[in-house]
Every structure is written in structure tokens, then in C-alpha cells.
Scaffold this motif. Structure first.
Motif, mmCIF file in Angstrom:
data_model
loop_
_atom_site.group_PDB
_atom_site.id
_atom_site.type_symbol
_atom_site.label_atom_id
_atom_site.label_comp_id
_atom_site.label_asym_id
_atom_site.label_seq_id
_atom_site.Cartn_x
_atom_site.Cartn_y
_atom_site.Cartn_z
ATOM 1 N N SER A 97 66.459 -91.326 32.001
ATOM 2 C CA SER A 97 66.600 -92.495 32.992
ATOM 3 C C SER A 97 65.959 -91.963 34.394
ATOM 4 O O SER A 97 65.824 -93.016 35.496
ATOM 5 N N SER A 98 65.567 -90.570 34.443
ATOM 6 C CA SER A 98 65.070 -90.107 35.746
ATOM 7 C C SER A 98 65.876 -90.132 37.129
ATOM 8 O O SER A 98 65.502 -90.553 38.130
ATOM 9 N N ILE A 99 67.271 -90.298 36.838
ATOM 10 C CA ILE A 99 68.097 -90.519 38.224
ATOM 11 C C ILE A 99 68.673 -89.098 38.624
ATOM 12 O O ILE A 99 68.182 -87.920 37.921
ATOM 13 N N MET A 100 68.932 -88.981 40.056
ATOM 14 C CA MET A 100 69.389 -87.765 40.588
ATOM 15 C C MET A 100 70.996 -87.674 40.663
ATOM 16 O O MET A 100 71.248 -86.673 40.727
ATOM 17 N N THR A 101 71.588 -88.684 40.533
ATOM 18 C CA THR A 101 72.932 -88.953 40.712
ATOM 19 C C THR A 101 73.703 -89.830 39.830
ATOM 20 O O THR A 101 73.112 -90.756 39.425
ATOM 21 N N ILE A 102 74.872 -89.796 39.553
ATOM 22 C CA ILE A 102 75.487 -90.800 38.456
ATOM 23 C C ILE A 102 75.482 -92.147 39.308
ATOM 24 O O ILE A 102 75.562 -93.037 38.638
ATOM 25 N N PRO A 103 75.980 -92.121 40.334
ATOM 26 C CA PRO A 103 75.873 -93.553 41.216
ATOM 27 C C PRO A 103 74.685 -94.257 41.269
ATOM 28 O O PRO A 103 74.567 -95.546 41.327
ATOM 29 N N GLU A 104 73.597 -93.469 41.017
ATOM 30 C CA GLU A 104 72.347 -94.001 41.226
ATOM 31 C C GLU A 104 71.933 -94.935 39.644
ATOM 32 O O GLU A 104 71.515 -95.968 39.574
ATOM 33 N N MET A 173 69.591 -76.994 46.345
ATOM 34 C CA MET A 173 69.583 -76.574 44.841
ATOM 35 C C MET A 173 68.785 -75.401 44.447
ATOM 36 O O MET A 173 69.045 -74.727 43.686
ATOM 37 N N VAL A 174 67.536 -75.003 45.214
ATOM 38 C CA VAL A 174 66.882 -73.947 44.941
ATOM 39 C C VAL A 174 67.748 -72.678 45.166
ATOM 40 O O VAL A 174 67.638 -71.640 44.130
ATOM 41 N N SER A 175 68.440 -72.597 46.212
ATOM 42 C CA SER A 175 69.191 -71.309 46.826
ATOM 43 C C SER A 175 70.495 -71.381 45.716
ATOM 44 O O SER A 175 71.108 -70.341 45.075
ATOM 45 N N VAL A 176 71.049 -72.500 45.345
ATOM 46 C CA VAL A 176 72.142 -72.576 44.557
ATOM 47 C C VAL A 176 71.642 -71.960 43.097
ATOM 48 O O VAL A 176 72.419 -71.129 42.357
ATOM 49 N N SER A 255 78.019 -80.712 36.651
ATOM 50 C CA SER A 255 77.409 -80.546 35.252
ATOM 51 C C SER A 255 76.369 -81.616 34.836
ATOM 52 O O SER A 255 75.096 -81.193 34.558
ATOM 53 N N ALA A 256 76.666 -82.838 35.283
ATOM 54 C CA ALA A 256 75.482 -83.862 35.497
ATOM 55 C C ALA A 256 74.532 -83.457 36.226
ATOM 56 O O ALA A 256 73.170 -83.602 35.838
ATOM 57 N N ALA A 257 74.720 -82.729 37.117
ATOM 58 C CA ALA A 257 73.318 -82.225 38.092
ATOM 59 C C ALA A 257 72.620 -81.346 37.506
ATOM 60 O O ALA A 257 71.430 -81.357 37.639
ATOM 61 N N CYS A 262 67.183 -80.706 34.473
ATOM 62 C CA CYS A 262 66.245 -80.114 33.333
ATOM 63 C C CYS A 262 65.047 -80.726 33.246
ATOM 64 O O CYS A 262 64.515 -81.772 33.882
ATOM 65 N N GLN A 263 63.922 -80.121 32.587
ATOM 66 C CA GLN A 263 62.602 -80.415 32.315
ATOM 67 C C GLN A 263 62.512 -81.829 31.663
ATOM 68 O O GLN A 263 61.842 -82.799 31.903
ATOM 69 N N SER A 264 63.507 -82.110 30.585
ATOM 70 C CA SER A 264 63.354 -83.277 29.956
ATOM 71 C C SER A 264 64.648 -83.551 29.193
ATOM 72 O O SER A 264 65.683 -82.746 29.390
#
Length: 509
Positions: A97-104, A173-176, A255-257, A262-264
Motif C-alpha cells: 500500500s506504500s504507506i509509511m506508518t500504520i495510522p496512514e 532512519m539512515v543512522s538507525v 517491526s512494521a517500520a 523494504c524494497q518491495s
């Protein structure tokens, strides 16, 4: 030597934070690393996040109190993650679904109101859930280093939090992801060393003696703990943990983050299938350390009595302290520094991901929908401010809240506040066309009932209503209530227009 090893690792984390800041160009980079994670990197950062020091501490505590019986949690979680990976249930469609968060997703499927309310409940649950991470991590460090006074505990909590805030705020997230990869390597080395030392110190005979001589706890279906050193388990608690662990495997935001980074969708599904092994290890190995700790203390009754007396008289020593006290005695100098660095890595890899996750939800799903259009720069700024605010709240909560049960019990209860409403809302939205906005709002708000399962609330409820309930009863009631409200609310108050539903997209289930 030990402190030098730890210091070098901490300096490395600071350098990574400064370096990673160069690669943050927009909010997608900051929150989900530009959705570019391949399977190996995703697997490493998933393991690094979920194998935190708090996990090591509470699983070792369960191993110490419940011995072999506590291993049931490891097999429950590994089985749940493997099933999700093989079927793609929920996680495939969420990533698709190409979302960034669950609430989205809540807004895409239901409405903006559901998104904001769902985000608020998620943040409340998440911040409460990680409220004791600092205390657990600091208890490990104070116990393993010998610094037992309360001021040392508070200073260490503050210092570790400031370090995590530093590189998380800078690089997102890059540094994480980068620090999680390094932490995964250091943590893996440390866990192998500890496991070897525990086995070398206790041996097969010592581990076998737990069941043959020390009346150890072996059967989790037995609600009575024969060792008398901790609470029992039983069928009802196993059912509760099956629901919570299964729900968290699919929808716990950190975990969802990783799933959404992921790429796909196919990579996200594969990530879960491969992660089942690391999820088994993240719970089973610390349990083994706790079992070794129990065997060590049980073989020396005078030492065990001294430890129990310290727990009763010293507020800075709890059952969480048993495992690090044991390691401080049996791990030699040099290796102890590497092990401590590994545990600090575990501590940091969890905190950075959790801080970024909850602050991202605040920005994306609460502030932005209420304020209106925001630039990428403004969103990143709000996210960074939210990280600092959450950090301050965690420090205050970790200093004054006292756990009335084992740490895992607290984490399960606070996590259920979000999960009990999210499960029917997301699963119903993905697989049931009749799910409605009213049903979703009712389910999400119904999850707040889970707050009643926290220790002080349970005590008050039993006093006020002359009942004999516990956190397990109230948690199960919360999941049941939210599910019933979702179904009943959706049937009684259907949406006026048909909502989009990925059930027709032809994607795997």
C-alpha cells in the motif's frame, strides 16, 4: 580495559550520527530510509531492533524465575513470525500500500479522524511500553559494573538516553539502520560469548540439576511454579501471550517500520520468514542465561539468600539484576567489556528505532493532518522535537514508576492498549469490505480499556469491586471488547460509500 572497549563503541555511534545526517534529504529518507532496504540489511536491522537489552533483561528474568517453562514464549514468537513470512498475512498488503506508518493506512481505508485517533492511542501505548527500557538497561549496567547507588542509576539512564537522542535526531532512519547493522554484529558476538561462558560455568550437570535437585519449573501449562521463585504460567496466560505475540509480530510499529522500509512487498514477506530464526534466538538465549543464573544461585544457598535479602532492602536491585550480577562474577576481564558493549548495542538499537517510530507517528499522523500542508523541512523538524519530548518523558517515567510484576508482564499489558484495537482495525480493513469508520474508532478507543490491566489499576479494581482479577483477565477482555465493538459498530453504522479494499488487488494473502 573493559571501560575502554565500551568507550570506543560509544564514540563510534556519535561519529555515525554525524556522518548519516548528510544522507537525509526528505521525510522518506528520515523515517523509512527511502524504502531502499534489501533483504540482508533489513534482516540485520530488524534483528538489531527487536533484540534489545530490554528483551535480554526480561527474558533472562523469566528464565531466572520460571526456568525452562519460560521457553514457551520463544517458540510462540518464532512460530508466529514464520507463519506470517510463509503466508504474507497482513504484512504483504501493508507494504504493497506504500504507506509509511500504520495510522496512514487508517486514513486510506477509513478516514482522517480514524488516523488521528489511532495515532494518539498508538503513541500513548508505545511511550508507556518503552517507559521502563531505560531502567532495565541501566540496571544491567549498574549491576555488571558494581555501581549500586541510585544516583549512578539515574546518571547512566540520562547519559545513555542523550547519546541515543544525538544520533537518532541527526540521521533518522539512515543512522538507525547503519548503527543497527554495527550493533547487530557486536551484539551477536556478545551473545555467543555469554552463552559459551554460561555453559562453561554451569555445565550440563548444573543445568540438569535444576529439574532433578532444585525443583525447577519445566511445564508452562502448570499454573503453579514448583521452584517458588516466581509466578506460574498456566493455560490462560499462554492464550494471552499467543494473542499478544501474534498481534505484535504483524503490527508492532517498530517491526512494521522495517516492513515498510523494504524494497518491495515480496522482500517484506521474505524478511519475516528469515527473521523467525533470529526471533527464536532473541528469546531463547537470554532465557538460557537466566536458567544458568538460577543454577548458579541455587547451588549456593547462602548467596541466594543474600541476593533475596538485597532485593527486599535495596530499591536498585530487583530480579532483573540477577543475570548481570551473575555475568559480572563469571565473565573474565576483557570479555566482560565486549559483552557490556554488546548489551549497550542492544540497548541503543531498540531505543533509536522506538524513538524514531513514535516521533514519526506524531508528525505524520497527528500534527500534519491537524495543521495542514507542511514542508519536508518542517516535518523533519517536528519529528526531531518529538524525539526530544518523548526522551524526556521516558526519563521521568523510568525514574519514578515501580513495576509491580515482572517486566515482561508490564510490556505485554501496555502493548495491548494499541494492539487490541489495531488488530481488528487493520485485519478487518484488509480482509473485510464491510469494516467501517465507526467500527474502527470504537475498536481503537476500546483498546484504552487495557490501561486497567496495569498493576496499580488492577489493585484498585479489586478493592473497589471486591473482585479477584489480574492483568491476564483484563488484557483478554480488552482484545475481546475491541473486536466485538469493531464488528458490531461496522454492521450497525456502515460507511456511506464503499471504501477501497486490497482484497481485490490480486496480491497474496
Amino acid at each position: 580495559m573493559d571501560w575502554s572497549i565500551v568507550g570506543c563503541y560509544l564514540l563510534t555511534s556519535i561519529v555515525i550520527g554525524l556522518w548519516a545526517n548528510r544522507y537525509v534529504g526528505n521525510l522518506s529518507d528520515y523515517l523509512v530510509a527511502g524504502r531502499k532496504l534489501r533483504i540482508r540489511m533489513a534482516l540485520a536491522t530488524m534483528t538489531g531492533t527487536e533484540l534489545g537489552l530490554v528483551t535480554v533483561m526480561y527474558m533472562a528474568e523469566l528464565g531466572f524465575m520460571q526456568q525452562y517453562a519460560s521457553l514457551y514464549l520463544a517458540f510462540l514468537e518464532a512460530g508466529a513470525v514464520l507463519i506470517i513470512g510463509l503466508t504474507g498475512f497482513v504484512v504483504y498488503r501493508l507494504r504493497d500500500s506504500s504507506i509509511m506508518t500504520i495510522p496512514e493506512y487508517y486514513e486510506k481505508r477509513y478516514s482522517q479522524k480514524v488516523r488521528v485517533v489511532g495515532a494518539l492511542v498508538m503513541v500513548v501505548s508505545g511511550v508507556l511500553n518503552m517507559g521502563l527500557f531505560l531502567k532495565a538497561g541501566s540496571q544491567f549496567l549498574t549491576a555488571i559494573s558494581g555501581l549500586q547507588d541510585e544516583m549512578s542509576l539515574k546518571l547512566i539512564m540520562t547519559g545513555l538516553l542523550l547519546l541515543v537522542l544525538f544520533y537518532t535526531v541527526l540521521g533518522g532512519m539512515v543512522s538507525v539502520v547503519i548503527t543497527d547493522l554495527i550493533q547487530f554484529l557486536i551484539l551477536g558476538t556478545g551473545m555467543v560469548i555469554v552463552t559459551g561462558v554460561v555453559f562453561w560455568s554451569i555445565g550440563w550437570d548444573g543445568l540438569a540439576a535444576i529439574t532433578t535437585q532444585q525443583n525447577g519449573y519445566f511445564n508452562p501449562f502448570n499454573s503453579e511454579n514448583p521452584s517458588g521463585k516466581g509466578p506460574g504460567i498456566g493455560w490462560l496466560q499462554i492464550i494471552q501471550m499467543t494473542i499478544i505475540i501474534g498481534s505484535a509480530a504483524m503490527l508492532w510499529p517498530t517491526s512494521a517500520a522495517r516492513t515498510l522500509s523494504c524494497q518491495s512487498a515480496a522482500v517484506a514477506q521474505k524478511l519475516y520468514a528469515l527473521s523467525s530464526v533470529s526471533f527464536l534466538a532473541r528469546r531463547a538465549l537470554p532465557v538460557f542465561w537466566g536458567i544458568g543464573t538460577f543454577a548458579f544461585f541455587a547451588s549456593q544457598p547462602e548467596l541466594f539468600a543474600e541476593f533475596e535479602h538485597a532485593v527486599e532492602t535495596n530499591s536498585s536491585i530487583t530480579s532483573l539484576s540477577a543475570m548481570p550480577l551473575f555475568l559480572a562474577k563469571v565473565v573474565p576481564t576483557g570479555l566482560l567489556g565486549l559483552v557490556t558493549a554488546g548489551m549497550i548495542a542492544a540497548f541503543m538499537s531498540t531505543h533509536d528505532s522506538y524513538l524514531l517510530c513514535w516521533s514519526g507517528v506524531i508528525t505524520q499522523d497527528i500534527v500534519a493532518p491537524l495543521v495542514g500542508p507542511m514542508s519536508q523541512r518542517s516535518r523533519i523538524l517536528v519529528t526531531r522535537i518529538a524525539i526530544f519530548v518523548i526522551g524526556a518523558m521516558l526519563l521521568i517515567w523510568g525514574l519514578w514508576y515501580e513495576v509491580s510484576s515482572d517486566l515482561w508482564g508490564y510490556l505485554a499489558v501496555t502493548g495491548a492498549v494499541y494492539l487490541s484495537g489495531a488488530i481488528p482495525t487493520v485485519v478487518g480493513g484488509l480482509y473485510w469490505k464491510r469494516g467501517s469508520q465507526i467500527g474502527a474508532l470504537g475498536a481503537i478507543l476500546g483498546g484504552l480499556l487495557g490501561l486497567s490491566a496495569m498493576g496499580p489499576c488492577v489493585t484498585r479494581i479489586n478493592q473497589w469491586f471486591s473482585l479477584d482479577v489480574n492483568g491476564t483477565h483484563l488484557t483478554l477482555l480488552t482484545f475481546l471488547f475491541s473486536t466485538v465493538v469493531y464488528v458490531a459498530g461496522s454492521l450497525a453504522f456502515p460507511d456511506k460509500t464503499t471504501q477501497p479494499n486490497s482484497i481485490d488487488s490480486g496480491t497474496p494473502s
